[in-house]
Write a protein that holds these residues in place. Structure first.
Motif, PDB file in Angstrom:
ATOM      1  N   ALA B  87       0.614  31.127  38.895  1.00  0.00           N
ATOM      2  CA  ALA B  87      -0.737  30.613  38.637  1.00  0.00           C
ATOM      3  C   ALA B  87      -0.762  29.961  37.265  1.00  0.00           C
ATOM      4  O   ALA B  87       0.160  30.157  36.454  1.00  0.00           O
ATOM      5  CB  ALA B  87      -1.772  31.737  38.700  1.00  0.00           C
ATOM      6  N   SER B  88      -1.803  29.197  37.017  1.00  0.00           N
ATOM      7  CA  SER B  88      -1.936  28.558  35.709  1.00  0.00           C
ATOM      8  C   SER B  88      -3.410  28.298  35.432  1.00  0.00           C
ATOM      9  O   SER B  88      -4.212  28.148  36.350  1.00  0.00           O
ATOM     10  CB  SER B  88      -1.151  27.246  35.681  1.00  0.00           C
ATOM     11  N   ASP B  89      -3.742  28.269  34.169  1.00  0.00           N
ATOM     12  CA  ASP B  89      -5.080  27.865  33.728  1.00  0.00           C
ATOM     13  C   ASP B  89      -4.867  26.768  32.693  1.00  0.00           C
ATOM     14  O   ASP B  89      -4.508  27.046  31.545  1.00  0.00           O
ATOM     15  CB  ASP B  89      -5.820  29.068  33.129  1.00  0.00           C
ATOM     16  N   TRP B 249       1.390  26.925  42.195  1.00  0.00           N
ATOM     17  CA  TRP B 249       1.014  27.573  40.929  1.00  0.00           C
ATOM     18  C   TRP B 249       0.050  26.723  40.098  1.00  0.00           C
ATOM     19  O   TRP B 249      -0.531  27.214  39.134  1.00  0.00           O
ATOM     20  CB  TRP B 249       2.260  27.900  40.111  1.00  0.00           C
ATOM     21  N   LEU B 250      -0.122  25.467  40.488  1.00  0.00           N
ATOM     22  CA  LEU B 250      -1.039  24.586  39.764  1.00  0.00           C
ATOM     23  C   LEU B 250      -2.417  24.517  40.421  1.00  0.00           C
ATOM     24  O   LEU B 250      -3.323  23.849  39.915  1.00  0.00           O
ATOM     25  CB  LEU B 250      -0.446  23.174  39.688  1.00  0.00           C
ATOM     26  N   ALA B 251      -2.578  25.196  41.544  1.00  0.00           N
ATOM     27  CA  ALA B 251      -3.842  25.122  42.288  1.00  0.00           C
ATOM     28  C   ALA B 251      -4.996  25.658  41.444  1.00  0.00           C
ATOM     29  O   ALA B 251      -4.812  26.504  40.562  1.00  0.00           O
ATOM     30  CB  ALA B 251      -3.718  25.921  43.582  1.00  0.00           C
ATOM     31  N   GLY B 252      -6.194  25.156  41.717  1.00  0.00           N
ATOM     32  CA  GLY B 252      -7.392  25.656  41.049  1.00  0.00           C
ATOM     33  C   GLY B 252      -7.696  24.970  39.728  1.00  0.00           C
ATOM     34  O   GLY B 252      -8.628  25.354  39.024  1.00  0.00           O
ATOM     35  N   ASN B 253      -6.904  23.962  39.385  1.00  0.00           N
ATOM     36  CA  ASN B 253      -7.132  23.252  38.123  1.00  0.00           C
ATOM     37  C   ASN B 253      -7.722  21.860  38.325  1.00  0.00           C
ATOM     38  O   ASN B 253      -7.797  21.069  37.385  1.00  0.00           O
ATOM     39  CB  ASN B 253      -5.809  23.139  37.348  1.00  0.00           C
ATOM     40  N   GLY B 254      -8.092  21.555  39.566  1.00  0.00           N
ATOM     41  CA  GLY B 254      -8.713  20.255  39.835  1.00  0.00           C
ATOM     42  C   GLY B 254      -7.749  19.093  39.853  1.00  0.00           C
ATOM     43  O   GLY B 254      -8.161  17.934  39.738  1.00  0.00           O
ATOM     44  N   LEU B 255      -6.438  19.368  40.009  1.00  0.00           N
ATOM     45  CA  LEU B 255      -5.446  18.288  40.011  1.00  0.00           C
ATOM     46  C   LEU B 255      -5.319  17.682  41.408  1.00  0.00           C
ATOM     47  O   LEU B 255      -5.660  18.308  42.408  1.00  0.00           O
ATOM     48  CB  LEU B 255      -4.076  18.832  39.582  1.00  0.00           C
ATOM     49  N   ASP B 256      -4.771  16.474  41.470  1.00  0.00           N
ATOM     50  CA  ASP B 256      -4.424  15.863  42.751  1.00  0.00           C
ATOM     51  C   ASP B 256      -3.020  16.345  43.112  1.00  0.00           C
ATOM     52  O   ASP B 256      -2.020  15.872  42.572  1.00  0.00           O
ATOM     53  CB  ASP B 256      -4.458  14.334  42.634  1.00  0.00           C
ATOM     54  N   LEU B 257      -2.978  17.335  44.026  1.00  0.00           N
ATOM     55  CA  LEU B 257      -1.702  17.929  44.454  1.00  0.00           C
ATOM     56  C   LEU B 257      -1.394  17.558  45.903  1.00  0.00           C
ATOM     57  O   LEU B 257      -0.644  18.251  46.595  1.00  0.00           O
ATOM     58  CB  LEU B 257      -1.755  19.459  44.309  1.00  0.00           C
ATOM     59  N   SER B 258      -1.953  16.433  46.361  1.00  0.00           N
ATOM     60  CA  SER B 258      -1.793  16.064  47.771  1.00  0.00           C
ATOM     61  C   SER B 258      -0.347  15.734  48.109  1.00  0.00           C
ATOM     62  O   SER B 258       0.087  15.865  49.253  1.00  0.00           O
ATOM     63  CB  SER B 258      -2.713  14.889  48.100  1.00  0.00           C
TER      64      SER B 258
END
Lengths: 63, 403
Positions: B87-89, B249-258
């Protein structure tokens, strides 16, 4: 700096000759020829040649 | 400059990022987190040299032959190996690991790359292999000693290189792919078909234009059933069907991970500060191939992107401007398939037209050059068994001004 190429590993991909022509060239038979010593001012190029070698055969040392 | 940089991912991209951070002037602490227990090593030999190696299965011995040279400038870098980011913040600037540790960072490098995709097919579990990590290759190495037949699913580079290696070891190998010809997506049907015919002549079997519906066998795989109902016997299966991006692990940060992680041309992850991405997970625009952001899974990309990403991160940490020149790396990759050596520049997969510039597709081993155009513009070239002295010109073809 001193340059050593592990010729048991080298497979003549030729990427080093693109990155650092000052030190590496491919001859007409398709085999690598290289300088064992080049000026330290070429360190960036030679480091790049070592980085892009697909079989990681290039070692760089202190002259 | 001070500040703690955390690099998540300890393969080629993570290693080069650390080295290039030092080269760009970052003298603060660097921590590299890696899921595998091994120091960064070279993956292309996994489908070739590692399978062919006649020695024992000692993992340290095999790793020693693959481990990357590490520049002296990163001797003080801390490697946290065998640990995975979960996870990450990216606002609080922390990364959480699977052992409960939380790392605080001033700058972050995303270098988690890809993992092998697996097929969720019914059938026994034993005998299913992928080939992405050293441990994968070790598992396949030991399995091939007790089998006479194998099926490789996926006729791309990893699949065909693996099939060629197994064939050389005396195993009767069949490559299965739903596309009509091998390498169709990567190299197009013209060259892909020629390489397939070359490998078939050497004895590698292909079943193209068909998918696999299940694996047969009770305790371990004994074959695969194809979608036309036929069965191919196999003591093991290698699934070489592409990969998935390690972005969870980058989910939940509002990134475009498509598709990987979206960055700008300087490899800055869009939407957050002080985070860059490198390697095959970075989806960035390259002016050489139009402006659309794309991930590039070629071996040259981690090294190229690490250099630019490190420069960007060091500048951003200092609040300084970055270099104005656009980042436009020329992808480069190679493949060894029995007696064929392919060397490619650019992105042949983007081409809409393939042109045989020299040589005869029915005699690949004698030397062939194919160029790839997209809307009339050069996007790739592939040399098969051409002398390396010609490579500079093939690469430099991408540096010509666009007319």
């Amino acid at each position: 700096m001193k340059i050593t190429v592990d010729l048991d590993k080298c497979q003549d991909h030729g990427q080093c000759a693109i990155a650092a022509p000052v030190a590496f060239r491919m001859n007409d038979e398709g085999n690598l020829e290289y300088e064992t010593t080049v000026e330290d001012s070429y360190l960036d190029e030679v480091e790049e040649a070592a980085d892009v070698c697909p079989v990681q055969a290039i070692l760089i040392g202190q002259a | 400059m001070a500040g703690h940089v955390v690099v998540v991912g300890a393969s080629l991209g993570g290693l080069r990022a650390a080295e290039q951070l030092r080269a760009a002037g970052h003298d603060g602490p660097i921590t590299i987190v890696g899921e595998e227990i091994h120091l960064p090593y070279n993956r292309p030999p996994l489908s070739k040299d590692v399978l062919a190696d006649a020695g024992d299965d000692d993992v340290e011995r095999l790793h020693a032959g693959l481990v990357f040279r590490r520049r002296a400038s990163i001797d003080d870098v801390e490697f946290l190996l065998g640990r995975r980011a979960v996870a990450s913040d990216l606002v609080a600037r922390t990364v959480s690991l699977d052992d409960g540790t939380t790392l605080a960072y001033d700058g972050l490098v995303v270098a988690t790359g890809l993992r092998a995709r697996r097929l969720p097919l019914p059938g026994p579990a034993a005998g299913r292999h992928v080939i992405r990590t050293l441990d994968d290759a070790l598992g396949l190495r030991s399995a091939i000693r007790t089998t006479a037949t194998a099926v490789v699913i996926g006729a791309g580079f990893v699949g065909c290189e693996t099939a060629a290696s197994l064939h050389r070891l005396g195993i009767r190998v069949t490559v299965v792919d739903p596309f009509p010809v091998a390498f169709e997506r990567a190299l197009g049907p013209l060259l892909g078909g020629a390489i397939q015919r070359h490998l078939e002549t050497a004895g590698v079997r292909f079943r193209t234009g068909t998918g696999v519906v299940s694996y047969t066998g009770s305790h371990a795989i004994s074959g695969v059933t194809l979608d036309d109902g036929t069965t191919v016997s196999a003591g093991l299966v290698v699934e070489a069907v592409g990969s998935a991006c390690n972005t969870e692990w980058l989910a939940g940060n509002g990134l475009d991970l498509s598709d990987g992680v979206l960055t700008d041309n300087d490899l800055r992850v869009l939407g957050v500060d002080r985070v860059v991405a490198v390697g095959d997970i970075a989806r960035f625009p390259n002016a050489l191939f139009g402006g659309d952001p794309r991930r590039v899974e070629h071996w040259s990309m981690p090294t190229d992107t690490a250099k630019r990403a490190a420069t960007t991160l060091v500048a951003d940490l200092a609040g300084a401007p970055v270099a104005a020149a656009p980042f436009a790396p020329i992808p480069s990759f190679w493949s060894d398939l029995l007696d064929l050596r392919l060397q490619a520049f650019g992105s042949p997969a983007l081409g809409d037209t393939a042109v045989v510039e020299s040589g005869d597709l029915d005699h690949l081993a004698d030397g062939v050059l194919v160029t790839y155009l997209r809307e009339g513009r050069l996007v790739g070239n592939v040399a098969v068994n051409l002398p390396p002295v010609r490579q500079r010109a093939l690469r430099d073809a991408f540096l010509l001004p666009v007319s």
